[in-house]
Design a protein around this motif. Structure first.
Motif, PDB file in Angstrom:
ATOM      1  N   SER A   1       1.240  -1.306  -0.194  1.00  0.00           N
ATOM      2  CA  SER A   1      -0.208   0.075  -0.300  1.00  0.00           C
ATOM      3  C   SER A   1       1.128   1.167  -0.189  1.00  0.00           C
ATOM      4  CB  SER A   1      -1.017   0.231   1.484  1.00  0.00           C
ATOM      5  OG  SER A   1      -1.973   0.987   1.033  1.00  0.00           O
ATOM      6  N   ALA A   2       2.219   1.559   0.721  1.00  0.00           N
ATOM      7  CA  ALA A   2       2.967   2.281   0.179  1.00  0.00           C
ATOM      8  C   ALA A   2       3.800   2.356  -0.296  1.00  0.00           C
ATOM      9  CB  ALA A   2       3.660   2.350   1.923  1.00  0.00           C
ATOM     10  N   GLU A   3       3.851   1.287  -1.254  1.00  0.00           N
ATOM     11  CA  GLU A   3       4.603   1.770  -3.000  1.00  0.00           C
ATOM     12  C   GLU A   3       3.474   1.660  -3.699  1.00  0.00           C
ATOM     13  OE1 GLU A   3       5.511  -2.938  -4.157  1.00  0.00           O
ATOM     14  OE2 GLU A   3       7.583  -2.086  -3.305  1.00  0.00           O
ATOM     15  N   PHE A   4       2.483   1.804  -3.527  1.00  0.00           N
ATOM     16  CA  PHE A   4       1.489   2.271  -4.211  1.00  0.00           C
ATOM     17  C   PHE A   4       0.855   3.903  -4.319  1.00  0.00           C
ATOM     18  CE2 PHE A   4      -2.492   3.201  -5.809  1.00  0.00           C
ATOM     19  CZ  PHE A   4      -2.570   3.108  -6.898  1.00  0.00           C
ATOM     20  N   GLN A   5       1.660   4.499  -2.800  1.00  0.00           N
ATOM     21  CA  GLN A   5       0.745   5.744  -2.418  1.00  0.00           C
ATOM     22  C   GLN A   5       2.278   6.224  -2.958  1.00  0.00           C
ATOM     23  OE1 GLN A   5      -0.887   7.071  -1.041  1.00  0.00           O
ATOM     24  NE2 GLN A   5      -0.761   9.201  -0.795  1.00  0.00           N
ATOM     25  N   ALA A   6       3.460   6.042  -2.809  1.00  0.00           N
ATOM     26  CA  ALA A   6       4.717   6.586  -3.442  1.00  0.00           C
ATOM     27  C   ALA A   6       4.671   6.849  -5.254  1.00  0.00           C
ATOM     28  CB  ALA A   6       5.694   5.702  -3.207  1.00  0.00           C
ATOM     29  N   PHE A   7       3.864   5.394  -5.530  1.00  0.00           N
ATOM     30  CA  PHE A   7       4.211   4.851  -7.339  1.00  0.00           C
ATOM     31  C   PHE A   7       3.448   5.655  -7.867  1.00  0.00           C
ATOM     32  CE2 PHE A   7       1.991   3.781 -10.969  1.00  0.00           C
ATOM     33  CZ  PHE A   7       3.130   2.568 -11.671  1.00  0.00           C
ATOM     34  N   PHE A   8       2.182   6.382  -7.047  1.00  0.00           N
ATOM     35  CA  PHE A   8       1.204   7.129  -7.195  1.00  0.00           C
ATOM     36  C   PHE A   8       1.214   8.649  -7.330  1.00  0.00           C
ATOM     37  CE2 PHE A   8      -2.266   9.972  -6.564  1.00  0.00           C
ATOM     38  CZ  PHE A   8      -3.539   9.767  -6.976  1.00  0.00           C
ATOM     39  N   GLU A   9       2.195   9.423  -5.581  1.00  0.00           N
ATOM     40  CA  GLU A   9       2.295  10.451  -6.292  1.00  0.00           C
ATOM     41  C   GLU A   9       4.093  10.798  -7.025  1.00  0.00           C
ATOM     42  OE1 GLU A   9       3.721  10.457  -1.446  1.00  0.00           O
ATOM     43  OE2 GLU A   9       1.042  10.290  -1.513  1.00  0.00           O
ATOM     44  N   ALA A  10       4.580   9.581  -7.587  1.00  0.00           N
ATOM     45  CA  ALA A  10       5.034  10.116  -8.408  1.00  0.00           C
ATOM     46  C   ALA A  10       5.162   9.642  -9.993  1.00  0.00           C
ATOM     47  CB  ALA A  10       6.156   8.929  -8.669  1.00  0.00           C
ATOM     48  N   TYR A  11       4.040   9.085 -10.342  1.00  0.00           N
ATOM     49  CA  TYR A  11       3.455   9.411 -11.713  1.00  0.00           C
ATOM     50  C   TYR A  11       2.153   9.793 -12.079  1.00  0.00           C
ATOM     51  CZ  TYR A  11       7.255   6.183 -11.876  1.00  0.00           C
ATOM     52  OH  TYR A  11       9.011   5.436 -12.333  1.00  0.00           O
ATOM     53  N   TYR A  12       1.281  10.473 -10.861  1.00  0.00           N
ATOM     54  CA  TYR A  12       0.543  11.018 -10.558  1.00  0.00           C
ATOM     55  C   TYR A  12      -0.121  11.632 -12.351  1.00  0.00           C
ATOM     56  CZ  TYR A  12      -4.352  13.107 -11.040  1.00  0.00           C
ATOM     57  OH  TYR A  12      -5.897  12.673 -11.615  1.00  0.00           O
ATOM     58  N   VAL A  13       1.111  12.780 -12.216  1.00  0.00           N
ATOM     59  CA  VAL A  13       0.557  14.115 -12.459  1.00  0.00           C
ATOM     60  C   VAL A  13       1.580  13.164 -14.314  1.00  0.00           C
ATOM     61  CG1 VAL A  13       1.651  16.345 -13.197  1.00  0.00           C
ATOM     62  CG2 VAL A  13       1.306  15.963 -10.718  1.00  0.00           C
ATOM     63  N   GLU A  14       2.301  13.071 -14.375  1.00  0.00           N
ATOM     64  CA  GLU A  14       2.499  12.150 -16.140  1.00  0.00           C
ATOM     65  C   GLU A  14       1.708  11.876 -16.190  1.00  0.00           C
ATOM     66  OE1 GLU A  14       5.635   8.978 -18.000  1.00  0.00           O
ATOM     67  OE2 GLU A  14       6.704  10.253 -15.344  1.00  0.00           O
ATOM     68  N   LEU A  15       1.417  10.440 -15.954  1.00  0.00           N
ATOM     69  CA  LEU A  15       0.059   9.897 -16.998  1.00  0.00           C
ATOM     70  C   LEU A  15      -0.236  10.769 -16.977  1.00  0.00           C
ATOM     71  CD1 LEU A  15       0.239   6.721 -14.097  1.00  0.00           C
ATOM     72  CD2 LEU A  15       1.410   6.927 -16.185  1.00  0.00           C
ATOM     73  N   ALA A  16      -1.532  12.019 -16.116  1.00  0.00           N
ATOM     74  CA  ALA A  16      -2.527  12.674 -16.609  1.00  0.00           C
ATOM     75  C   ALA A  16      -2.190  13.494 -17.443  1.00  0.00           C
ATOM     76  CB  ALA A  16      -3.156  13.266 -15.320  1.00  0.00           C
ATOM     77  N   ARG A  17      -0.975  14.122 -17.829  1.00  0.00           N
ATOM     78  CA  ARG A  17      -0.434  15.254 -18.810  1.00  0.00           C
ATOM     79  C   ARG A  17      -0.714  13.662 -20.400  1.00  0.00           C
ATOM     80  NH1 ARG A  17       5.623  15.763 -19.767  1.00  0.00           N
ATOM     81  NH2 ARG A  17       5.731  16.399 -21.785  1.00  0.00           N
ATOM     82  N   LEU A  18       0.165  12.696 -20.078  1.00  0.00           N
ATOM     83  CA  LEU A  18      -0.202  11.998 -21.588  1.00  0.00           C
ATOM     84  C   LEU A  18      -1.523  11.441 -22.326  1.00  0.00           C
ATOM     85  CD1 LEU A  18       1.088   9.606 -22.936  1.00  0.00           C
ATOM     86  CD2 LEU A  18       0.775   7.598 -21.754  1.00  0.00           C
TER      87      LEU A  18
END
Length: 170
Positions: free
Chosen positions: A10-27
Motif C-alpha cells: 500500500s505504501a509502495e503504491f502510494q509512492a508510485f501514485f505520487e511519483a507518476y500521477y501528474v505524468e500519467l494525466a499529462r500523457l
C-alpha cells in the motif's frame, strides 16, 4: 472483493501514485486532447493498477506498464468519441449532403495549435509522437508501452511527425 494488499504494498503504491500521477494525466491529455477528462483517465488507470498492484510492482518497468494502461484507456476513449461524432454527423447531416468530410481537405488555418494538430492524428501516430517527443521515451520503450513492434513505432512516429509538419506548416 479483491485480495487485500499488505501495508508495505500500500505504501509502495502510494509512492508510485505520487511519483507518476501528474505524468500519467499529462500523457492522457496529450493522447485524448481532453484536459478535463485527462485527470479522470489517469485516475482510472491508477485504479486499474491498484487492483493489479501485486503484478505491476513485480514488472520490470512499472511506469511503462502504467503508460500502457493510460494509452489503452485513451485509445478506447478516443474511439468512443469518434463513433459518437460519426453518429451525430449522420443524424444531423442535411438530406442530399455530399459525403465530403470537413477535415479531409488541406483547408487548415494558417496558425494551428499543436494540440489541435495532435487531435487530428490517428491514435497510434499520436501516441508514438507524444511518447517519443513529449515524454522522451526511446523507440524500444514506446513499443513496450503501446504493445507494438519497434518498426511500427519508427514508421508511425515518422509519419505522425510528417503529418504534424504538414498541419502546422513551416
Amino acid at each position: 472483493m479483491g485480495k487485500v494488499v499488505d501495508d508495505g504494498a500500500s505504501a509502495e503504491f502510494q509512492a508510485f501514485f505520487e511519483a507518476y500521477y501528474v505524468e500519467l494525466a499529462r500523457l492522457a491529455h496529450l493522447l485524448t486532447g481532453d484536459a478535463d477528462g485527462a485527470d479522470d483517465l489517469a485516475a482510472d488507470a491508477l485504479m486499474a493498477l491498484w487492483h493489479r498492484w501485486e503484478r505491476v510492482r513485480g514488472a520490470d518497468h512499472p511506469a511503462a506498464y502504467a503508460r500502457g494502461v493510460v494509452a489503452n484507456l485513451a485509445r478506447s476513449r478516443v474511439r468512443g468519441a469518434v463513433r459518437e461524432r460519426r453518429r451525430i454527423a449522420l443524424f444531423w447531416a442535411p438530406l442530399g449532403a455530399g459525403d465530403g468530410h470537413a477535415t479531409d481537405g488541406p483547408d487548415v488555418p494558417a496558425v494551428v495549435d499543436v494540440r489541435e494538430a495532435l487531435r487530428r492524428l490517428p491514435f497510434r501516430k499520436r501516441a508514438c509522437v507524444v511518447l517519443r517527443h513529449a515524454f522522451d521515451l526511446s523507440e524500444r520503450d514506446t513499443a513496450l508501452v503501446l504493445g507494438v513492434s519497434l518498426g511500427t513505432v519508427k514508421s508511425q512516429t515518422s509519419r505522425g511527425a510528417a503529418e504534424l509538419q504538414r498541419l502546422l506548416g513551416p
